[in-house]
Design a protein around this motif. Structure first.
Motif, short mmCIF file in Angstrom:
data_model
loop_
_atom_site.label_atom_id
_atom_site.label_comp_id
_atom_site.label_asym_id
_atom_site.label_seq_id
_atom_site.Cartn_x
_atom_site.Cartn_y
_atom_site.Cartn_z
N GLN A 104 28.43 -2.44 -47.97
CA GLN A 104 29.13 -1.33 -48.63
C GLN A 104 28.72 0.02 -48.06
O GLN A 104 29.41 1.02 -48.22
N CYS A 156 37.10 11.04 -47.55
CA CYS A 156 36.53 9.69 -47.71
C CYS A 156 36.89 9.20 -49.10
O CYS A 156 36.91 10.00 -50.05
N THR A 157 37.14 7.92 -49.25
CA THR A 157 37.47 7.35 -50.56
C THR A 157 36.59 6.14 -50.82
O THR A 157 36.40 5.29 -49.94
N GLY A 158 36.04 6.06 -52.04
CA GLY A 158 35.23 4.91 -52.39
C GLY A 158 34.75 4.98 -53.83
O GLY A 158 34.86 6.02 -54.49
N ILE A 202 28.99 7.84 -52.48
CA ILE A 202 30.13 7.07 -51.99
C ILE A 202 29.98 6.88 -50.48
O ILE A 202 29.35 7.69 -49.79
N THR A 203 30.55 5.81 -49.98
CA THR A 203 30.51 5.55 -48.56
C THR A 203 31.31 6.61 -47.82
O THR A 203 32.49 6.80 -48.08
N CYS A 204 30.63 7.33 -46.90
CA CYS A 204 31.28 8.45 -46.23
C CYS A 204 30.44 8.89 -45.05
O CYS A 204 29.24 9.10 -45.20
N THR A 244 36.11 5.77 -58.90
CA THR A 244 36.54 5.87 -57.51
C THR A 244 36.95 7.30 -57.21
O THR A 244 37.72 7.90 -57.96
#
Length: 284
Positions: free
Chosen positions: A65, A215-217, A231-233, A195
């Motif tokens: 992730q 970025c989206t997560g 968040i993943t970015c 999210t």
């Protein structure tokens, strides 16, 4: 701190002990000077105001992730832009979001994008450029009359409350910022683990700071023990202060990364402390 004050409770929902405030360009001459200072050359050469914390085994990027895809390029949006400011004679750049408020003039960013933190000083020449794109400023440059941040950030450099709000001056036509560019509503005390889509102008390699990315997560807790969420970015310095949007509402900002995890961006939880600072800015 010289030149700062703890804001009194001037509006409902403002806890004075949590708010630190600085006046900036309050006269038209000061506004013109701030806007004139930020030439295209100074904008392009401004240093990204990134923030990193030392990582340990708990913060290392070790799971799937945390392996980030490249941030996604975005078309410019009038509510989103770059912020430029000076601290200690050095020109810096971050990102910011035009935010719904009673005065129509609030830009939300990271605390470290308008104050050094840890007992340092506020920024000067703070300017917001909505929908910046490769040097273009279609909505002009907006100077700040007032800057606000949390006492936790200003006095202690606490990344749990690394949030800041700038109150922008009206333009030469007497218009407020959000009447021209629109705004995002802001939300506080939402559930964790939502999210988000985060936005910013990353300027550190491999990016160049000239265009908007996102970025989206799903948010997850900071394993380092902060109350923040990540968040993943893979956005880099320059994206600091860019807004996290969930359900159409602004609910955090890009704040920091750990030195051993370049693929997770952390942002403060927008709880009652940050809400108190926003309330002070919104009532200015």
């Amino acid at each position: 701190m010289a030149g700062t004050d703890v804001t009194p409770a001037t509006a409902d929902g403002v806890r004075a002990s949590e708010v630190v405030h600085q006046e900036l360009a309050t006269t038209r001459a000061q506004q013109r000077a701030a806007e004139a200072y930020w030439t295209p050359e100074r904008m392009r050469s401004a240093i990204p105001a990134d923030a990193t914390l030392p990582g340990d085994a708990s913060t290392a990027s070790a799971t799937a992730q945390d392996i980030a895809p490249a941030a996604v390029p975005e078309n410019p949006r009038p509510q989103l832009g770059k912020v430029f400011f000076t601290i200690g004679g050095v020109n810096y750049v971050c990102s910011g979001t035009a935010t719904n408020s009673g005065n129509g003039d609030v830009v939300t960013t990271a605390g470290h994008c308008l104050h050094e933190g840890g007992g340092g000083s506020f920024a000067s020449a703070f300017t917001f450029v909505p929908a910046y794109n490769n040097g273009s400023a279609p909505y002009g440059q907006w100077s700040a009359s007032d800057l606000y941040t949390t006492s936790g950030w200003a006095n202690s450099g606490d990344f749990n409350v690394d949030a800041g709000f700038a109150v922008m001056n009206e333009n030469s036509s007497g218009q407020s910022l959000t009447s021209v560019v629109g705004s995002y509503p802001i939300a506080f005390n939402l559930s964790r683990g939502l999210t988000y889509t985060s936005y910013g102008y990353p300027a550190g390699p491999p990016f160049n700071g000239q265009t908007l990315y996102s970025c989206t997560g799903a948010a997850r807790l900071d394993p380092g023990g902060q109350t923040t969420q990540g968040i993943t970015c893979d956005m880099t310095g320059g994206s600091s202060g860019g807004g996290w949007i969930t359900g159409g509402q602004l609910n955090s900002v890009n704040s920091y990364k750990y030195t051993n995890d370049p693929n997770t961006m952390y942002g403060p939880y927008f709880g009652s402390t940050i809400q108190s600072v926003y309330n002070a800015a919104a009532a200015a």
